[in-house]
Design a protein around this motif. Structure first.
Motif, PDB file in Angstrom:
ATOM      1  N   THR A 182      27.744  11.563  -0.925  1.00  0.00           N
ATOM      2  CA  THR A 182      27.788  11.316   0.747  1.00  0.00           C
ATOM      3  C   THR A 182      27.239  10.109   1.160  1.00  0.00           C
ATOM      4  N   GLN A 183      27.311   9.702   2.403  1.00  0.00           N
ATOM      5  CA  GLN A 183      26.799   8.605   2.903  1.00  0.00           C
ATOM      6  C   GLN A 183      25.136   8.805   3.059  1.00  0.00           C
ATOM      7  N   ARG A 184      24.836  10.274   3.426  1.00  0.00           N
ATOM      8  CA  ARG A 184      23.430  10.383   3.644  1.00  0.00           C
ATOM      9  C   ARG A 184      22.705  10.524   2.228  1.00  0.00           C
ATOM     10  N   ARG A 185      23.136  10.861   1.362  1.00  0.00           N
ATOM     11  CA  ARG A 185      22.697  10.783  -0.211  1.00  0.00           C
ATOM     12  C   ARG A 185      22.547   9.288  -0.604  1.00  0.00           C
ATOM     13  N   ARG A 186      23.572   8.600  -0.374  1.00  0.00           N
ATOM     14  CA  ARG A 186      23.654   7.239  -0.802  1.00  0.00           C
ATOM     15  C   ARG A 186      22.573   6.503  -0.243  1.00  0.00           C
ATOM     16  N   ARG A 187      22.353   6.477   1.204  1.00  0.00           N
ATOM     17  CA  ARG A 187      21.284   5.989   1.914  1.00  0.00           C
ATOM     18  C   ARG A 187      19.867   6.340   1.333  1.00  0.00           C
ATOM     19  N   MET A 188      19.746   7.631   0.987  1.00  0.00           N
ATOM     20  CA  MET A 188      18.449   7.958   0.331  1.00  0.00           C
ATOM     21  C   MET A 188      18.306   7.143  -0.722  1.00  0.00           C
ATOM     22  N   LEU A 189      19.176   7.065  -1.869  1.00  0.00           N
ATOM     23  CA  LEU A 189      19.030   6.257  -3.140  1.00  0.00           C
ATOM     24  C   LEU A 189      18.835   5.052  -2.600  1.00  0.00           C
ATOM     25  N   ALA A 190      19.461   4.404  -1.827  1.00  0.00           N
ATOM     26  CA  ALA A 190      19.090   2.911  -1.392  1.00  0.00           C
ATOM     27  C   ALA A 190      17.851   2.974  -0.864  1.00  0.00           C
ATOM     28  N   ILE A 191      17.486   3.775  -0.094  1.00  0.00           N
ATOM     29  CA  ILE A 191      15.958   3.601   0.274  1.00  0.00           C
ATOM     30  C   ILE A 191      15.098   3.799  -0.779  1.00  0.00           C
ATOM     31  N   ALA A 192      15.143   4.646  -1.780  1.00  0.00           N
ATOM     32  CA  ALA A 192      14.570   4.763  -2.909  1.00  0.00           C
ATOM     33  C   ALA A 192      14.595   3.667  -3.722  1.00  0.00           C
ATOM     34  N   VAL A 193      15.847   2.909  -3.965  1.00  0.00           N
ATOM     35  CA  VAL A 193      15.624   1.852  -4.838  1.00  0.00           C
ATOM     36  C   VAL A 193      14.914   0.673  -4.007  1.00  0.00           C
ATOM     37  N   ALA A 194      14.762   0.457  -3.023  1.00  0.00           N
ATOM     38  CA  ALA A 194      14.028  -0.592  -1.937  1.00  0.00           C
ATOM     39  C   ALA A 194      12.377   0.225  -2.309  1.00  0.00           C
ATOM     40  N   ALA A 195      12.239   1.265  -2.323  1.00  0.00           N
ATOM     41  CA  ALA A 195      11.013   1.650  -2.327  1.00  0.00           C
ATOM     42  C   ALA A 195      10.290   1.257  -3.897  1.00  0.00           C
ATOM     43  N   ILE A 215       9.460  -2.211  -3.788  1.00  0.00           N
ATOM     44  CA  ILE A 215       8.125  -2.477  -3.238  1.00  0.00           C
ATOM     45  C   ILE A 215       7.297  -2.036  -4.195  1.00  0.00           C
ATOM     46  N   ILE A 216       7.156  -0.882  -4.780  1.00  0.00           N
ATOM     47  CA  ILE A 216       6.163  -0.635  -5.880  1.00  0.00           C
ATOM     48  C   ILE A 216       6.075  -1.695  -6.927  1.00  0.00           C
ATOM     49  N   LEU A 217       7.163  -2.157  -7.449  1.00  0.00           N
ATOM     50  CA  LEU A 217       7.120  -3.324  -8.408  1.00  0.00           C
ATOM     51  C   LEU A 217       6.250  -4.631  -7.830  1.00  0.00           C
ATOM     52  N   LEU A 218       6.806  -4.783  -6.439  1.00  0.00           N
ATOM     53  CA  LEU A 218       6.124  -5.899  -6.221  1.00  0.00           C
ATOM     54  C   LEU A 218       4.666  -5.869  -6.040  1.00  0.00           C
ATOM     55  N   ILE A 219       4.162  -4.404  -5.535  1.00  0.00           N
ATOM     56  CA  ILE A 219       2.671  -4.114  -5.507  1.00  0.00           C
ATOM     57  C   ILE A 219       1.872  -4.197  -6.879  1.00  0.00           C
ATOM     58  N   ILE A 220       2.680  -3.734  -7.862  1.00  0.00           N
ATOM     59  CA  ILE A 220       2.217  -3.871  -9.132  1.00  0.00           C
ATOM     60  C   ILE A 220       2.024  -5.318  -9.635  1.00  0.00           C
ATOM     61  N   SER A 221       3.119  -6.110  -9.346  1.00  0.00           N
ATOM     62  CA  SER A 221       3.068  -7.760  -9.595  1.00  0.00           C
ATOM     63  C   SER A 221       1.992  -8.277  -8.948  1.00  0.00           C
ATOM     64  N   ILE A 222       1.595  -7.889  -7.895  1.00  0.00           N
ATOM     65  CA  ILE A 222       0.383  -8.713  -7.001  1.00  0.00           C
ATOM     66  C   ILE A 222      -0.763  -8.224  -7.417  1.00  0.00           C
ATOM     67  N   CYS A 223      -0.931  -7.037  -7.833  1.00  0.00           N
ATOM     68  CA  CYS A 223      -2.232  -6.260  -8.088  1.00  0.00           C
ATOM     69  C   CYS A 223      -2.465  -6.651  -9.660  1.00  0.00           C
ATOM     70  N   SER A 224      -1.641  -7.007 -10.397  1.00  0.00           N
ATOM     71  CA  SER A 224      -1.534  -7.633 -11.729  1.00  0.00           C
ATOM     72  C   SER A 224      -2.427  -8.887 -11.821  1.00  0.00           C
ATOM     73  N   LEU A 225      -2.400  -9.773 -10.601  1.00  0.00           N
ATOM     74  CA  LEU A 225      -3.155 -10.740 -10.595  1.00  0.00           C
ATOM     75  C   LEU A 225      -4.928 -10.583 -10.799  1.00  0.00           C
ATOM     76  N   PHE A 226      -5.086  -9.672 -10.289  1.00  0.00           N
ATOM     77  CA  PHE A 226      -6.457  -9.334 -10.050  1.00  0.00           C
ATOM     78  C   PHE A 226      -7.082  -8.282 -11.181  1.00  0.00           C
ATOM     79  N   LEU A 227      -6.369  -7.528 -11.435  1.00  0.00           N
ATOM     80  CA  LEU A 227      -6.697  -6.294 -12.689  1.00  0.00           C
ATOM     81  C   LEU A 227      -5.827  -6.159 -13.545  1.00  0.00           C
ATOM     82  N   GLU A 228      -6.430  -6.614 -14.633  1.00  0.00           N
ATOM     83  CA  GLU A 228      -5.842  -6.393 -15.910  1.00  0.00           C
ATOM     84  C   GLU A 228      -5.119  -5.139 -16.496  1.00  0.00           C
TER      85      GLU A 228
END
Length: 182
Positions: free
Chosen positions: A36-49, A52-65
Motif C-alpha cells: 500500500t502507499q502508506r506502507r511504502r511511504r513508511m519504508l521510504a522514511i525508514a530507508v531515509a532514517a 541519516i544514521i549511516l551519515l551520523i556514524i560516518s561523521i562520528c567515526s572521524l572523532f571516535l575510533e
C-alpha cells in the motif's frame, strides 16, 4: 553507431526486459501487506532514517575510533529496508523501458532525474569538507570517515528514485487486480 552496435544494444535491452519480467513474476506476491502507499511511504522514511544514521556514524567515526563498529549493523538494516522497498515498489525505478507503460516510464525518468541531482549534491557536500579537512587536520580516521560519507551520499542518490516512486505511486485499483493477486 553502426548496425552491429545497435543490434547488441537492442538484444541487451530485450534481455533486460525479459529478465525483469521474469523476476517480477517471482516477486510480485512477496510482502503483499506492504504494497500500500502508506506502507511504502513508511519504508521510504525508514530507508531515509537509516541513511541519516549511516551519515551520523560516518561523521562520528572521524572523532571516535570505536564508532565504525556500528557501520555493519546499520548497513544490514539499510539493506533489508532497501530490498523491501524495492520489492513492494515493483523495482520500477530501475526497470527497463520495455517493461513499463508510458506513464511509468515518464514517472521513472523524472524520479531518476531528481536522483541524479541528489547524487551530485550529496556527493559534493561530502567531498568539499574532505578537501578542506585533509589540508587542515592530520587525523588518521579521515580516510574512513570520508569514504563512508561519500558512500552514504551515493546511496542516498541511488535510493532516491525508488523512494520518490514509492511515495507518489497510488495504490492499485482493486478492479485492476486479478483473482490471482487477491
Amino acid at each position: 553507431m553502426n548496425t552491429s552496435d545497435s543490434n547488441v544494444l537492442t538484444r541487451y535491452q530485450a534481455y533486460r526486459t525479459r529478465r525483469f519480467i521474469e523476476n517480477d513474476a517471482k516477486t510480485r506476491h512477496w510482502l503483499p501487506k506492504w504494497r500500500t502507499q502508506r506502507r511504502r511511504r513508511m519504508l521510504a522514511i525508514a530507508v531515509a532514517a537509516t541513511l541519516i544514521i549511516l551519515l551520523i556514524i560516518s561523521i562520528c567515526s572521524l572523532f571516535l575510533e570505536w564508532v565504525p563498529i556500528a557501520w555493519p549493523p546499520a548497513t544490514a538494516l539499510f539493506l533489508v529496508l532497501w530490498t523491501m522497498l524495492q520489492t513492494v515498489s515493483g523495482r520500477h525505478s530501475d526497470a527497463p523501458v520495455g517493461a513499463l507503460d508510458e506513464w511509468e516510464v515518464q514517472q521513472r525518468n523524472e524520479a531518476r532525474s531528481i536522483g541524479l541531482t541528489i547524487t551530485q549534491g550529496t556527493v559534493l557536500a561530502a567531498i568539499v569538507p574532505l578537501i578542506f579537512l585533509s589540508t587542515t587536520i592530520d587525523n588518521e580516521n579521515l580516510a574512513y570517515a570520508g569514504a563512508s560519507w561519500t558512500l552514504t551520499a551515493l546511496l542516498a542518490g541511488i535510493c532516491s528514485p525508488a523512494m520518490i516512486l514509492a511515495w507518489i505511486t497510488p495504490d492499485l485499483d482493486p478492479e485492476d487486480l486479478t483473482l490471482e493477486e487477491l
